[in-house]
Design an enzyme around this catalytic site. Structure first.
Site, PDB file in Angstrom:
ATOM      1  N   SER A 216       1.085  -1.224   0.019  1.00 24.24           N
ATOM      2  CA  SER A 216      -0.018   0.013   0.135  1.00 24.24           C
ATOM      3  C   SER A 216       0.780   1.359  -0.025  1.00 24.24           C
ATOM      4  O   SER A 216       2.064   1.295   0.330  1.00 24.24           O
ATOM      5  CB  SER A 216      -0.807  -0.103   1.287  1.00 24.24           C
TER       6      SER A 216
ATOM      7  N   TYR B 241      -2.369  -0.186  10.580  1.00 23.37           N
ATOM      8  CA  TYR B 241      -2.449  -0.919   9.224  1.00 23.37           C
ATOM      9  C   TYR B 241      -0.857  -0.553   8.612  1.00 23.37           C
ATOM     10  O   TYR B 241      -0.338  -1.283   7.940  1.00 23.37           O
ATOM     11  CB  TYR B 241      -3.619  -0.510   8.498  1.00 23.37           C
TER      12      TYR B 241
HETATM   13  N1  LIG Z   1      -8.521  -0.738  -1.927  1.00 28.68           N
HETATM   14  C1  LIG Z   1      -7.588  -0.166  -1.591  1.00 28.68           C
HETATM   15  O1  LIG Z   1      -7.730   1.278  -1.770  1.00 28.68           O
HETATM   16  C2  LIG Z   1      -6.155  -0.555  -1.309  1.00 28.68           C
HETATM   17  C3  LIG Z   1      -5.285   0.643  -1.142  1.00 28.68           C
HETATM   18  C4  LIG Z   1      -4.052   0.168  -0.928  1.00 28.68           C
HETATM   19  C5  LIG Z   1      -3.571  -1.456  -0.681  1.00 28.68           C
HETATM   20  N2  LIG Z   1      -4.608  -2.110  -0.738  1.00 28.68           N
HETATM   21  C6  LIG Z   1      -4.349  -3.789  -0.515  1.00 28.68           C
HETATM   22  O2  LIG Z   1      -4.915  -4.424  -1.493  1.00 28.68           O
HETATM   23  C7  LIG Z   1      -5.145  -5.641  -0.985  1.00 28.68           C
HETATM   24  C8  LIG Z   1      -6.676  -6.083  -1.390  1.00 28.68           C
HETATM   25  O3  LIG Z   1      -7.547  -5.261  -0.537  1.00 28.68           O
HETATM   26  P1  LIG Z   1      -8.930  -4.914  -1.240  1.00 28.68           P
HETATM   27  O4  LIG Z   1      -8.849  -3.526  -1.470  1.00 28.68           O
HETATM   28  O5  LIG Z   1      -9.117  -5.744  -2.464  1.00 28.68           O
HETATM   29  O6  LIG Z   1      -9.917  -5.435  -0.251  1.00 28.68           O
HETATM   30  P2  LIG Z   1     -10.920  -6.308  -0.172  1.00 28.68           P
HETATM   31  O7  LIG Z   1     -11.853  -6.343  -1.347  1.00 28.68           O
HETATM   32  O8  LIG Z   1     -11.588  -6.264   1.153  1.00 28.68           O
HETATM   33  O9  LIG Z   1     -10.397  -7.802  -0.087  1.00 28.68           O
HETATM   34  C9  LIG Z   1      -9.652  -8.465   0.795  1.00 28.68           C
HETATM   35  C10 LIG Z   1      -9.418  -9.845   0.673  1.00 28.68           C
HETATM   36  O10 LIG Z   1      -8.567 -10.420   1.862  1.00 28.68           O
HETATM   37  C11 LIG Z   1      -9.190 -11.668   2.328  1.00 28.68           C
HETATM   38  N3  LIG Z   1      -8.861 -11.543   3.654  1.00 28.68           N
HETATM   39  C12 LIG Z   1      -9.087 -10.763   4.797  1.00 28.68           C
HETATM   40  N4  LIG Z   1      -8.823 -11.138   5.811  1.00 28.68           N
HETATM   41  C13 LIG Z   1      -8.667 -12.603   5.641  1.00 28.68           C
HETATM   42  C14 LIG Z   1      -8.124 -13.652   6.447  1.00 28.68           C
HETATM   43  N5  LIG Z   1      -8.226 -13.417   8.011  1.00 28.68           N
HETATM   44  N6  LIG Z   1      -8.221 -14.951   5.863  1.00 28.68           N
HETATM   45  C15 LIG Z   1      -7.975 -14.952   4.529  1.00 28.68           C
HETATM   46  N7  LIG Z   1      -8.507 -14.042   3.703  1.00 28.68           N
HETATM   47  C16 LIG Z   1      -8.664 -12.774   4.267  1.00 28.68           C
HETATM   48  C17 LIG Z   1     -10.841 -11.524   2.038  1.00 28.68           C
HETATM   49  O11 LIG Z   1     -11.357 -12.540   2.003  1.00 28.68           O
HETATM   50  P3  LIG Z   1     -12.448 -13.258   3.128  1.00 28.68           P
HETATM   51  O12 LIG Z   1     -13.014 -12.204   3.622  1.00 28.68           O
HETATM   52  O13 LIG Z   1     -13.226 -14.069   2.252  1.00 28.68           O
HETATM   53  O14 LIG Z   1     -11.521 -13.839   4.066  1.00 28.68           O
HETATM   54  C18 LIG Z   1     -10.506 -10.907   0.651  1.00 28.68           C
HETATM   55  O15 LIG Z   1     -10.599 -11.646  -0.397  1.00 28.68           O
HETATM   56  C19 LIG Z   1      -4.858  -5.642   0.877  1.00 28.68           C
HETATM   57  O16 LIG Z   1      -3.700  -6.035   0.779  1.00 28.68           O
HETATM   58  C20 LIG Z   1      -4.800  -4.105   0.847  1.00 28.68           C
HETATM   59  O17 LIG Z   1      -4.299  -3.816   1.736  1.00 28.68           O
HETATM   60  C21 LIG Z   1      -5.879  -1.875  -1.098  1.00 28.68           C
END
Ligand SMILES: NC(=O)c1ccc[n+]([C@@H]2O[C@H](COP(=O)([O-])OP(=O)(O)OC[C@H]3O[C@@H](n4cnc5c(N)ncnc54)[C@H](OP(=O)(O)O)[C@@H]3O)[C@@H](O)[C@H]2O)c1
Length: 254
Positions: A146, A159
């Site tokens: 991130s 985070y």
């Molecule tokens: N969206 C943004 O603006 C943004 C910005 C910077 C970085 N990121 C990074 O991008 C990555 C993906 O995020 P996203 O935005 O796509 O979020 P998201 O839609 O909430 O997806 C998160 C994923 O992580 C899984 N997850 C969370 N906790 C878990 C656990 N305890 N065990 C197994 N799986 C788990 C969830 O699956 P389940 O709930 O089914 O377990 C889901 O598939 C993350 O590393 C996040 O920090 C996102």
């Protein structure tokens, strides 16, 4: 977007967190580029739906229900990939969550949950995957990090501690394993239309912040992150090692 073909042909790719957001998009894009995708997450129904979509489009995928806070379940994920497809070419560490709490308001339990989910899972999945990659003499690890690894915002302090450590994890893996044919890189997304931002009320609430915090003045898309990942996992990116690729609309510059 994109007209390239078979960039990941027959590559076995394990991704943590394919039930939504960036992980789901990567699973679909990589499968469309010939990868055998091993998806994971806690929400089995959503994970199986992604597998069905991939298979319907002619791709190959399985889903392994996994809670990444439990190292034995992470080990099971890696071992199931190897048992099913014979080896593991690529690990994408992606599963994480973003709690919004001022630093002073965190409990010990809050701290442990963020560190175990967002950092511990990246560490342990990498160790389990590296053992196979080293033995076979090749492999790639991509960490979805991130922009908060380098930029602080009130409310995401805990985070960002985990995210900052992922940059060092990326460098450690890159440095110690390059001679064994292994590459490790990270992508640092800015604000992306995924996770909390999928809720219209959150987008509305954060509208001003999004415009002020991102020079290009909009949220990024999951497709933009997935295509950046595809590049870093392609053979054409083999000289990238320990690299941080910021896909953030210039947010880190503010
Ligand atoms: N969206 C943004 O603006 C943004 C910005 C910077 C970085 N990121 C990074 O991008 C990555 C993906 O995020 P996203 O935005 O796509 O979020 P998201 O839609 O909430 O997806 C998160 C994923 O992580 C899984 N997850 C969370 N906790 C878990 C656990 N305890 N065990 C197994 N799986 C788990 C969830 O699956 P389940 O709930 O089914 O377990 C889901 O598939 C993350 O590393 C996040 O920090 C996102």
């Amino acid at each position: 977007m994109g007209t390239y073909k078979d960039i990941l042909k027959d590559k076995v790719v394990v991704i943590t967190g394919t039930t939504s957001g960036i992980g789901k998009e990567m699973a679909k894009l990589f499968a469309s580029q010939g990868a055998k995708v091993v998806g994971s997450g806690r929400r089995e129904e959503l994970g199986q739906e992604v597998v069905r979509d991939i298979k319907y489009s002619g791709g190959e995928a399985i889903f392994v229900k996994t809670d990444v806070t439990d190292p034995s379940q992470i080990e099971n994920l890696i071992e199931t990939a190897v048992k099913t497809y014979g080896h593991i070419d690529i690990l994408v560490n992606n599963a994480a969550y973003e709690p919004n709490k001022l630093f002073i308001d965190n409990t010990y339990e809050d701290y442990r949950k963020v560190i175990d989910t967002n950092l511990g899972s990246y560490v342990m999945a990498s160790i389990y995957a590296l053992r196979h990659m080293k033995a076979q003499g090749h492999g790639k690890i991509l960490n979805i990090n991130s922009v908060t690894a380098v930029q602080q915002v009130p409310g995401v302090g805990m985070y960002s501690l985990a995210k900052a450590a992922i940059t060092n994890l990326t460098k450690v893996i890159a440095l110690e394993n390059a001679k064994d044919g292994i590459r490790c890189n990270e992508i640092n997304p800015g604000l992306i239309l995924a996770g909390e931002f999928e809720k219209p009320e959150v987008r509305e609430w954060a509208k001003d912040a999004i415009e002020k915090m991102t020079p290009v003045g909009r949220l990024g898309t999951v497709e933009e992150i997935a295509h950046a990942a595809l590049y870093l996992l392609s053979d054409e990116a083999d000289f990238c090692n320990g690299t941080s690729l910021f896909v953030d609309g210039g947010r880190r510059l503010i």
